[in-house]
Design a protein around this motif. Structure first.
Motif, short mmCIF file in Angstrom:
data_model
loop_
_atom_site.label_atom_id
_atom_site.label_comp_id
_atom_site.label_asym_id
_atom_site.label_seq_id
_atom_site.Cartn_x
_atom_site.Cartn_y
_atom_site.Cartn_z
N PHE A 48 0.99 -1.16 -0.25
CA PHE A 48 0.17 0.26 -0.08
C PHE A 48 0.94 1.10 -0.50
O PHE A 48 0.58 2.19 -0.90
CB PHE A 48 -0.76 0.28 1.66
CG PHE A 48 -1.54 1.40 1.58
CD1 PHE A 48 -2.61 1.66 0.59
CD2 PHE A 48 -1.24 2.36 2.43
CE1 PHE A 48 -2.97 2.70 0.68
CE2 PHE A 48 -1.54 3.03 2.56
CZ PHE A 48 -3.14 3.55 1.69
N TRP A 49 2.00 1.49 0.86
CA TRP A 49 2.45 2.73 0.78
C TRP A 49 3.36 3.11 -0.27
O TRP A 49 3.64 3.78 -0.56
CB TRP A 49 3.33 2.75 2.53
CG TRP A 49 2.66 2.39 3.34
CD1 TRP A 49 2.15 1.89 4.39
CD2 TRP A 49 2.27 4.32 4.20
NE1 TRP A 49 1.66 2.93 5.08
CE2 TRP A 49 1.29 3.65 5.12
CE3 TRP A 49 1.74 5.41 3.54
CZ2 TRP A 49 0.56 4.78 5.86
CZ3 TRP A 49 1.32 6.46 4.02
CH2 TRP A 49 0.16 6.02 5.39
N VAL A 53 2.95 5.97 -2.94
CA VAL A 53 4.10 7.03 -3.37
C VAL A 53 4.27 6.87 -4.99
O VAL A 53 4.26 7.98 -5.41
CB VAL A 53 5.46 6.25 -3.06
CG1 VAL A 53 6.51 7.11 -2.98
CG2 VAL A 53 5.36 7.23 -1.03
N ILE A 54 3.92 5.97 -5.19
CA ILE A 54 4.35 5.18 -6.95
C ILE A 54 3.50 6.50 -8.14
O ILE A 54 3.30 6.90 -8.66
CB ILE A 54 4.45 3.95 -7.18
CG1 ILE A 54 5.75 3.52 -7.08
CG2 ILE A 54 4.76 3.76 -9.14
CD1 ILE A 54 6.27 1.92 -7.32
N GLY A 55 1.93 5.90 -7.12
CA GLY A 55 0.44 6.04 -7.71
C GLY A 55 0.71 7.85 -7.54
O GLY A 55 -0.54 8.14 -9.15
N LEU A 83 4.98 4.33 -17.97
CA LEU A 83 5.68 2.95 -16.89
C LEU A 83 6.07 3.03 -16.05
O LEU A 83 5.92 1.07 -15.03
CB LEU A 83 7.30 3.97 -17.15
CG LEU A 83 8.17 3.82 -18.33
CD1 LEU A 83 8.98 5.03 -18.65
CD2 LEU A 83 8.14 2.53 -19.19
N LEU A 84 5.13 4.08 -14.35
CA LEU A 84 5.02 3.34 -13.07
C LEU A 84 3.64 3.08 -13.27
O LEU A 84 3.19 1.95 -11.93
CB LEU A 84 5.17 4.74 -12.91
CG LEU A 84 6.33 5.44 -12.91
CD1 LEU A 84 6.06 7.20 -11.29
CD2 LEU A 84 7.59 4.77 -11.57
N GLY A 85 2.80 2.99 -14.57
CA GLY A 85 1.29 2.03 -14.05
C GLY A 85 1.32 0.42 -14.60
O GLY A 85 0.75 0.30 -13.73
N THR A 86 2.80 0.77 -14.76
CA THR A 86 2.76 -1.48 -15.05
C THR A 86 3.72 -1.21 -14.20
O THR A 86 2.91 -2.82 -14.11
CB THR A 86 3.88 -0.82 -16.67
OG1 THR A 86 3.51 -0.26 -18.28
CG2 THR A 86 4.67 -2.13 -16.86
N VAL A 87 4.62 -0.82 -13.46
CA VAL A 87 4.75 -1.31 -11.84
C VAL A 87 3.83 -1.58 -11.11
O VAL A 87 3.68 -2.62 -10.30
CB VAL A 87 6.39 -0.03 -11.66
CG1 VAL A 87 6.31 -0.33 -9.88
CG2 VAL A 87 6.82 -0.14 -12.51
#
Length: 694
Positions: A48-49, A53-55, A83-87
């Motif tokens: 979650f945390w 942060v990525i979201g 890219l971050l959405g794929t992560v």
């Protein structure tokens, strides 16, 4: 010689109260396994945390989100969201994707499959939009990020509410001593209980636990068997008597010959009963999963119909766009939080009221309970002997008889002696210092008090003195009380009645449960006379007396076979299998670790009125769960057809942006509604008073 030294001097010399125990007037006496909750809590907390942060950049650099708020994402930052959405999809979504595979294999679609469907459709549609393969308004990176973060939050809260801090089986094992003293000839060898074999001879010192089931070869002791049998007072055991692993020799050392060890002991049998009952109860179906399963089939049917109709009406591109919109909107943002939020707030609120909820299934089930099965000892009663009546003879008063008896008993460490001394202290009596104290096994104690020869004991003492018992003793016998007589210079000056004292709160608890239409049943290892006396005073509907520990869970099953929903309230090891077998297991917090670990609900105090608090909390929480589920699922039931284009013939199709905003609003409504649970006053006094006043 001081009493504590005499204990170690001779295994026979500190048994002054075997008469207390041997008197003839009271004879006859789901989805996540239980063991991996902690791993799930840590997993979802970390995910979650990290994903939160990525979201944040995923949402801010999502072109569609920027369009909704009226700003454009710079060209150089267009690849941040993909890219971050794929992560986030691969890492944050992995628990849901793997859970979905499990639901597919089990042919039981539920929340995991519904979440996975939504994030997977959003992921591939967003990549298609980013690469220009489909319309730009099908870019859902921001929606994917919100979906993953909200679902991780919901499941973190859920797992935290299910986390069990103790293991019932570890607590059972803890009853056995770490070491046992095995006798090899004249030598004492220190071994572990696991190393003991049948026919080994073991020394059990005063105050120590018995390491294995056995038979007494030498010595005599008052055995505290309450943690195994539920019997409220120590039971006299002498040569030839059987003793059980985990019980305690309270006042004297004994030698035993091992008759069973390891997996063959009674304690191991209770262990197995707990394990079996826990594993069977964990398969109960969860409320939110049922809603998610229905919503999954609803969304799938809506998507299929949407695909077919829009393909015919407006071609494949519009059909794909509508199907993607339907499946993304169908993913249950609010549904993912509807139950966990209620449970989290309910458990927090309950804890402040002295009720600890370990298992949300127990919280859900408590509202339907129509039988509350109380263990007697330590639950409805205080679990320790107390002087309940003093009857003087001749010119003596109650206080004089009690003060003389207490003075004679002062040097003794026996539980009944402590009860007599405690009763005198509670009355503020002056307790004289005794002289020439002595004790006799199975007879009683004697001492010189103020130049009087005072004796306190049971029927053997009366027989030796050739004196008759007091008249009221016959009535006391029918009530299963412990009866002691007090003699001064060989003459009877009074009688003491001792019994396991009923908690004052038990009377109101039983009355309030009756007012709610709940049947009250009592179960105990005590003799029939003792149980009937307590049941008569409290107004208990049904009594199971003289029940052995291995049979308590069978009594629960018997009630369940009668079609009843059973809540079991107990505090001892002997209650553990019954607590696990019951629809709701409620442990008194003052009880043993194993009882607490076997229960779904723990009462921090020993107040039986707290059961009313649990019922009130369960009903209030269930109302909130239903309201939240209806709101969360209701949004989907309304939004999905609109997104599918059911009103297209009159010119209205729900835009994706509006659907996303409504989805977020439904989550806020669910969260605010759950907060209303904080208003409930769960103190035992208030819960019971409100029921009785209704």
């Amino acid at each position: 010689m001081p009493e504590h030294e005499r204990h170690h001097h001779d295994v026979h010399t500190t048994q002054e109260h075997e008469h207390h125990a041997d008197q003839d007037n009271h004879s006859g006496h789901g989805h996540h396994g239980q063991g991996d909750h902690g791993d799930h809590v840590g997993q979802f907390r970390r995910l979650f945390w990290i994903n939160l942060v990525i979201g944040i950049p995923v949402v801010l650099f999502s072109p569609m989100f920027g369009h909704l708020l009226g700003y454009n994402v710079p060209d150089g930052a267009l690849w941040i969201a993909p890219l971050l959405g794929t992560v986030m999809y691969v890492w944050g979504g992995w628990p849901f994707l793997s859970g979905a595979v499990g639901e597919i294999k089990a042919r039981a679609p539920g929340m995991m499959l519904l979440i996975s469907l939504g994030i997977t459709v959003a992921f591939f549609a967003s990549w298609a939009a980013t690469l220009g393969l489909v319309a730009a308004d099908l870019e859902f990176w921001w929606e994917l990020a919100l979906l993953v973060v909200i679902m991780l939050l919901g499941h973190w809260i859920e797992m935290r509410s299910l986390e069990q801090t103790t293991s019932a089986l570890d607590s059972l094992a803890a009853l056995l001593p770490d070491e046992a003293e095995r006798l090899d000839g004249e030598d004492i060898v220190i071994v572990t209980p696991d190393e003991l074999k049948v026919d080994d001879v073991v020394l059990v010192r005063p105050g120590a636990s018995v390491p294995a089931d056995g038979e007494i070869l030498d010595g005599r002791a008052a055995m505290d068997e309450s943690m195994i049998t539920g019997e409220s007072r120590p039971v006299g055991r002498g040569i030839g008597s059987s003793v059980t692993a985990g019980t305690v020799a309270t006042d004297s050392g004994i030698k035993i010959r091992v008759t069973a060890s390891g997996d063959d002991t009674a304690l191991a049998g209770i262990n197995r009963l707990v394990a079996e009952a826990q594993s069977s109860s964990s398969r109960a179906q969860r409320l939110a999963d049922r809603a998610a399963a229905l919503l999954f089939w609803f969304a799938l049917a809506a998507a299929v119909m949407t695909a077919i109709i829009w393909f015919v009406v407006d071609g494949p591109e519009t059909s794909v766009a509508r199907v993607i919109t339907v499946l993304v909107i169908a993913c249950p943002h609010a549904l993912g939080l509807a139950i966990p939020l209620v449970v989290s707030i309910a458990t927090e609120r309950a804890a402040r009221g002295g009720v600890l909820i370990k298992d949300r299934l127990a919280l859900e089930a408590m509202r339907e309970v129509d039988v509350v099965l109380f263990d007697k000892t330590g639950t409805l009663t205080k679990g320790s002997p107390a002087v309940t009546d003093v009857v003087p003879v001749g010119e003596y008063t109650q206080d004089e008889v009690l003060a003389l008896a207490a003075a004679a008993e002062t040097p003794s460490e026996h539980p009944l002696a402590k009860a007599i001394v405690g009763a005198a202290q509670q009355r503020g009596l002056d307790i004289s210092r005794p002289a020439e104290f002595s004790s006799s096994p199975a007879v009683g104690v004697s001492a010189m008090v103020n130049a009087q020869h005072i004796q306190v004991g049971g029927p053997y003492m009366l027989a030796e003195a050739e004196r008759e018992e007091i008249t009221v003793a016959k009535q006391w016998k029918t009530e299963g009380a412990i009866i002691l007589h007090v003699l001064s210079d060989g003459e009877v000056i009074g009688g003491l009645k001792l019994a396991d004292e009923i908690r004052p709160e038990s009377y109101d608890a039983v009355k309030a449960l009756h007012k709610l239409g709940v049947e009250v049943v009592m179960i105990t290892g005590d003799a029939e006379a003792v149980a009937q006396n307590v049941g008569r005073q409290l107004g208990i509907d049904r009594i199971f007396a003289g029940v052995r520990p291995e049979d308590k869970s069978a009594k629960v099953a018997q009630l369940q076979d009668e079609g009843k929903k059973v809540a079991m309230v107990g505090d001892g090891v002997n209650d553990a299998p019954a607590l696990a077998q019951a629809d709701v297991g409620i442990a008194i917090g003052a009880g043993t670790d194993v009882a607490i670990a076997s229960a779904g609900v723990i009462l921090a105090s020993s107040d039986p009125r707290s059961v009313l608090s649990v019922i009130e909390l369960s009903r209030a929480a269930y109302r909130k769960m239903k309201q939240n589920l209806w709101w969360a699922a209701g949004y989907n039931l309304l939004a999905v057809p609109l997104a599918a284009g059911v009103l297209a013939p009159i010119g209205f199709v729900l835009p994706m942006s509006v659907g996303a905003i409504l989805m977020s609003l439904s989550t806020v409504v669910v969260a605010l509604n759950a907060q209303l649970l904080r208003r409930i006053d769960l103190t035992p006094e208030n819960s019971t008073a409100s029921v009785l006043a209704a």
